[in-house]
Design an enzyme around this catalytic site. Structure first.
Site, PDB file in Angstrom:
ATOM      1  N   CYS A 182       0.821  -1.213   0.000  1.00 17.14           N
ATOM      2  CA  CYS A 182       0.000   0.000   0.000  1.00 17.14           C
ATOM      3  C   CYS A 182       0.854   1.262   0.000  1.00 17.14           C
ATOM      4  O   CYS A 182       0.440   2.298  -0.526  1.00 17.14           O
ATOM      5  CB  CYS A 182      -0.947  -0.009   1.198  1.00 17.14           C
ATOM      6  SG  CYS A 182      -0.119  -0.223   2.793  1.00 17.14           S
TER       7      CYS A 182
ATOM      8  N   HIS B  25      -1.130   0.709   7.402  1.00 18.90           N
ATOM      9  CA  HIS B  25      -1.719   0.842   6.068  1.00 18.90           C
ATOM     10  C   HIS B  25      -1.588   2.284   5.592  1.00 18.90           C
ATOM     11  O   HIS B  25      -1.668   3.230   6.385  1.00 18.90           O
ATOM     12  CB  HIS B  25      -3.188   0.430   6.115  1.00 18.90           C
ATOM     13  CG  HIS B  25      -3.830   0.307   4.772  1.00 18.90           C
ATOM     14  ND1 HIS B  25      -3.372  -0.547   3.798  1.00 18.90           N
ATOM     15  CD2 HIS B  25      -4.924   0.930   4.239  1.00 18.90           C
ATOM     16  CE1 HIS B  25      -4.140  -0.457   2.726  1.00 18.90           C
ATOM     17  NE2 HIS B  25      -5.082   0.438   2.969  1.00 18.90           N
TER      18      HIS B  25
END
Length: 800
Positions: A320, A760
Site C-alpha cells: 500500500c 496501512h
C-alpha cells in the site's frame, strides 16, 4: 505444420535458469484472462498481450508463441474459507482471496499471420511439445518472485547448538504458568537453554513486548540460545529458537534433548492459542487487526469512480505504501508527460533492452499507461457485481515493484515500508534513469535548493547549500490551538482515573496544530552548541537559520509524527494538522550573503583534521540498544547519520539491516583516500582538504562524504558554500525549477498504525475539482478527505 517446422530453430527448450513469463504481459497489464489472452515468446519466454505481440515480432523476429487463454469456471457458493497461517496472498497458507477459478486452453500461434495450431497434439514436433510442457510446468517468473519475497529466509542450524553446555541445576519447567524471573511479564517469555532461566523478550519498536531481560541475561552470562515458550509443539522446527551471538532466529537440531534436560516433553505440548505467537504470526496479526476508520472513510458509502486516472492498484500483500505514492506521482504533470502523454508503450519497448521487465523506463511507462489510459478502470462484470459491490479489479504493479526495488533489501521484500522512504528511493532511481536527458527528468519538479546560514558569536557567517525534494517538519505541540479543550479533557481523565485506551473514540481530544506553525518551526533560528568557529579558533554557540533558494513545481511536506516518548520509547503523535487548501511560503526564500556580512575563514585547523575519525555518539547508541538493536549496528547507524539523532539513526538501521557488510567491524584507522573521489568532491565545489577529511570520515564513500560535509558545517566553508549573492548560482543555472511561493494542496498520503513499518497507507487526490480516495484497488469519490491526518502532503505551485 510445415510453417512451424520451418521455424523450429527459433524455438527454445527452457533451461532451469530461464525466467518464464506466462501470467502477465511485459508491456501492459493484460493476462490470460484478458479478451485476447496472452502470447508467450517460445524463444525469449517473455509474455505479450494480443495488442503488443506483433511489436515483439517486429523487434526480435521471433515467430512462434504459446497462446494461453483463461475462461471462468463456475464456483460453488458454499466454498469454505480457510484461516490464513502465512502473511501472504494467493499462495498456500495465505489469505484466501476468493477469486473465480479459471480453465486454461492452449494453442501454438505463428506470427505475423497468427496461424494457429492446437495444443496438445501428437502431430506437433517433439521439440515444440517438450518446450511447451516445460513452460506450462514451470513456476512463472512473476509468481516465483512474489512467493520468494513472501517466504521468510530459511533458518540455519545454529553453530552453538552442538556445543551449548546445559547446567545441572535440577530446573524443571512446568507446562504452563510461566512468568519472567525479573519482572511480572507473562507473555513473550524465553527459556535460556543453558541454565533454564525464564525471562521476557525485547521491547518492540512500538513499546510493546518485554523488558529486555532475556537479552540482558545473555550479556551477563554469554549463554547463547533461548527458545520462546508457547511456540514449542510436536513440530519442533516451528519453535522459535534465538541465538544471541548470531543475533538471529536459528534451528537447534538437538532441541528435543535440550528441552528434555528441563523435563519438557515436546510431543505432548500444544502452542498456546492466541497468547503466544511466533514472529511471523505476530506480524500477520498486526497486519490484519487495524482499525482504519476515518482515513479509509470506513462506514461511508463511497461512490466508485472509473475511467482514465481512476485505476486502482492491487495490493501485493504489503504494497500500500507503493500504491499510495504512485497514485499521487501519476497525478502530476511531470510524471504524466514523461511516462504517458509524451511516451508511448511502443516507443518505450523499442528503447528497452532485450528483457523489458528489467527496464525502469519501460515499467514506469507500463504503469503510467495502466493507471491513466482507463483500459483497466472498468466495473467488474454484472455476474460478479452482486458480490463485488460495483468495484474494479485494479492492476497489480508486480513488474514495476520488482525493477524499482532491485538490489534494495527492504523494498524487494513483502514487508511494509515507509512511504516517504519509497518516495525518495524512487526519485533517486528516476533521476539516475534520466541522467542522459535531465530535461526529461520528472523528479526535478520536486527538487529545490536549501540554504543554511550559520551566524557565529564572532559576528561572521557561513552559508551551506544543498538540494532536497521534501520539507521534513517537526510538529510543535505547544502551538496547539485547542489548549483549553486539551486541558479540560486531561483534568476530566485525571478525575475519573481514565486511560485513553479506555475512552471511546468520540471522547478523545487530540491537539490541533496549524501547518503554519510547523513551517515556522522549520524556518526559525536554531542554536548549535559546541560549534567550532574558524574565526575564534575554538568552540562556541552559533545560530542556524534555514531558507529555500528555489521553489519547486511540487512541494512535498513530511510530518514528523514518529518521536521518542519519555523513557526513550518510540511513539506516533496522535495529532491533527490543520492544513489549508492554499499556502504561501514566499517568506521562506533565503536572501543569501547580505551587505556587511563577513564570511568565516575557510581554514580547517590541523587538530580538527586529525580527529576526523568516525566516532558514534554513545547516547544515541545506548538509546538504540535499549530498543533491542545490535550494538555494532547501532554504532554504524550513528556514524552513518553523522550523530544527528535517534530518529535518523533508526531510519538508517531499518534501511541497511540487510547490507552484506553490516556485521563488518568499524575501521578507525586513517587511510589514504582515492584521488578520483577527492576530485569528484572538488568538482562539487568543496575545498580539497575538506574533501579528504570527509572521505576519511566516511570510508571513501562519496555520497556519505557529501552528507558528512553538509552535516558538519563547522568543518568547511567551500567556495560553493560561501558564494556571495553576486556570484551565487541561480536556480535556472543549477537546473532547478523556480517560481512563486503560493501552492495548492492536491494530494495526501495518510498512515494508519503504530509505526511506518506496519499498518496501512491510503492516498487522497484532488482530481477534476473533487477529492478521490485511492485505497489500493478501491477508488471512490471522497466525502471527507482527512486533510488533518496526513503523513505526506503534496502541493502544486500556483502560477498566478
Amino acid at each position: 505444420m510445415e510453417l512451424l517446422r520451418s521455424n523450429l530453430s527459433r524455438v527454445q527448450i527452457p533451461e532451469p535458469t530461464h525466467r518464464i513469463y506466462k501470467h502477465e504481459c511485459c508491456l501492459s497489464f493484460d493476462t490470460p484472462r484478458s479478451e485476447g489472452g496472452l502470447f508467450v515468446d517460445m524463444n525469449s519466454f517473455l509474455a505479450f498481450g494480443k495488442d503488443y505481440v506483433a511489436w515483439n515480432h517486429e523487434k526480435t523476429g521471433n515467430p512462434v508463441y504459446l497462446h494461453i487463454k483463461d475462461t471462468p469456471k463456475s464456483v460453488p457458493e458454499d466454498r469454505p474459507l480457510k484461516k490464513p497461517t502465512l502473511l501472504a496472498i494467493g499462495v498456500d497458507g495465505g489469505f484466501d482471496n476468493n477469486e473465480t477459478e479459471y480453465e486454461e486452453s492452449y494453442s501454438i500461434v505463428i506470427l505475423p499471420d497468427f496461424v494457429s495450431l492446437p495444443f496438445p497434439s501428437v502431430e506437433l514436433p517433439e521439440k515444440v511439445r517438450i518446450a511447451v510442457d516445460t513452460v506450462l510446468s514451470a513456476v512463472g517468473a512473476e509468481r516465483r518472485e512474489q512467493v520468494a519475497a513472501w517466504t521468510a529466509e530459511e533458518k540455519k542450524a545454529s553453530e552453538h547448538a552442538l556445543t551449548v553446555q546445559q547446567l545441572k541445576s535440577g530446573v524443571v519447567i512446568p507446562p504452563s504458568g510461566w512468568k519472567c524471573a525479573k519482572c511480572d511479564k507473562k507473555e513473550n517469555l524465553w527459556l535460556n537453554l543453558t541454565d533454564g532461566m525464564i525471562l521476557c523478550g525485547r521491547k518492540n519498536w512500538d513499546g510493546t513486548g518485554g523488558n529486555n531481560h532475556a537479552v540482558e541475561h545473555y550479556k551477563e552470562t554469554s549463554y547463547p540460545l533461548a527458545v520462546k515458550l508457547g511456540t514449542i509443539t510436536a513440530d519442533l522446527e516451528a519453535a522459535d529458537v534465538y541465538s544471541y551471538p548470531e543475533d538471529d532466529s536459528v534451528l537447534d537440531p538437538l532441541l528435543a534433548q535440550h528441552l528434555a534436560h528441563f523435563g519438557i516433553d515436546f510431543s505432548s505440548m500444544q502452542k498456546v492459542s492466541m497468547t503466544e505467537m511466533t514472529t511471523a504470526e505476530r506480524e500477520l496479526d498486526q497486519n490484519t487487526n487495524f482499525d482504519w476508520n476515518r482515513i479509509q472513510e470506513s462506514g461511508k458509502e463511497l461512490v466508485p469512480v472509473f475511467g482514465p486516472g481512476y485505476t486502482g492498484l492491487v495490493n501485493l500483500g504489503n504494497s500500500c505504501y507503493l500504491a499510495a505514492t504512485m497514485q499521487i506521482l501519476f497525478s502530476t504533470h511531470s510524471f504524466i508527460s514523461r511516462y504517458f502523454s509524451h511516451q508511448s508503450l511502443k516507443l518505450a519497448f523499442e528503447m528497452a533492452p532485450a528483457d523489458p521487465t528489467l527496464d525502469l523506463n519501460m515499467q514506469l511507462t507500463k504503469l503510467g499507461h495502466g493507471l491513466l489510459s482507463g483500459k483497466y478502470s472498468i466495473p467488474v462484470t454484472e455476474k460478479d457485481a452482486a458480490t463485488a459491490e460495483a468495484r474494479q479489479e485494479g492492476i497489480p504493479p508486480r513488474m514495476f515493484k520488482s525493477v524499482v526495488a532491485a538490489g534494495h533489501g527492504e523494498f524487494s521484500s513483502m514487508r511494509q515500508q515507509d512511504a516517504l522512504d519509497f518516495f525518495l528511493h524512487l526519485l533517486d532511481k528516476v533521476e539516475r534513469g534520466n541522467n542522459t536527458r535531465p530535461d526529461l527528468d520528472p523528479s526535478r519538479s520536486f527538487k529545490f535548493g536549501v540554504e543554511e546560514k550559520i551566524l557565529c558569536s564572532s559576528g561572521k557567517v557561513s552559508y551551506n547549500k544543498r538540494d532536497d525534494c521534501i520539507l521534513s517538519l517537526n510538529i510543535p505541540l505547544q502551538e496547539a490551538t485547542n489548549k483549553d479543550e486539551l486541558e479540560a479533557i486531561n483534568n476530566q481523565k485525571a478525575g475519573k482515573g481514565l486511560e485513553e485506551n479506555n475512552m471511546s473514540t468520540d471522547d478523545i481530544v487530540r491537539p490541533r496544530v496549524p501547518l503554519e506553525a510547523c513551517l515556522a518551526t522549520f524556518a526559525s533560528p536554531e542554536q548549535i552548541h559546541d560549534y567550532y568557529s574558524t574565526a575564534l579558533k575554538g568552540k562556541t554557540t552559533a545560530i542556524k537559520t534555514t531558507g529555500l533558494t528555489s521553489f519547486p513545481d511540487y512541494l512535498v511536506l513530511h510530518m514528523r509524527k514518529f518521536v521518542m516518548d519519555a523513557g526513550w520509547v518510540p511513539k506516533k503523535l496522535d495529532v491533527y494538522i490543520d492544513v489549508p487548501d492554499v499556502i504561501d511560503i514566499s517568506h521562506m526564500r533565503s536572501k543569501g550573503l547580505q551587505p556587511g556580512e563577513e564570511l568565516l575563514p575557510d581554514a580547517v585547523p590541523e587538530e580538527v583534521m586529525e580527529t576526523a575519525q568516525p566516532v558514534a555518539n554513545e547516547e544515541i547508541v545506548a538509546q538504540l540498544v535499549s530498543m533491542g538493536f545490535n550494538q555494532l549496528h547501532c554504532q554504524k547507524a550513528a556514524i552513518n547519520t553523522s550523530n544527528v539523532g535517534v530518529e535518523e539513526a533508526t531510519n538508517w538501521l531499518f534501511s541497511h539491516m540487510d547490507d552484506p557488510d553490516i556485521d563488518a567491524p568499524i575501521s578507525h584507522q586513517a587511510s589514504d583516500v582515492d584521488q578520483s573521489s577527492v576530485d569528484t568532491l572538488i568538482s562539487f565545489g568543496f575545498a580539497e582538504e575538506v574533501a579528504r577529511k570527509a572521505l576519511k570520515a566516511s570510508g571513501g564513500d562519496i555520497e556519505k562524504a557529501t552528507d558528512w560535509i553538509f552535516n558538519n558545517p563547522n568543518a568547511s566553508v567551500s567556495d560553493m558554500d560561501v558564494s556571495s549573492s553576486s556570484s551565487a548560482q541561480t536556480p535556472a543555472q543549477t537546473g532547478l525549477p523556480d517560481g512563486g511561493g503560493r501552492y495548492k494542496l492536491f494530494g495526501i498520503v495518510s498512515h494508519m498504525g503504530t509505526s511506518t513499518h506496519c499498518g496501512h497507507y491510503v492516498a487522497h487526490i484532488l482530481k477534476e475539482g473533487r477529492w478521490v480516495i485511492f485505497n489500493d484497488s478501491k477508488v471512490g469519490i471522497s466525502t471527507d478527505p482527512p486533510k488533518d491526518m496526513g503523513y505526506l502532503y503534496f502541493f502544486q505551485r500556483l502560477e498566478n
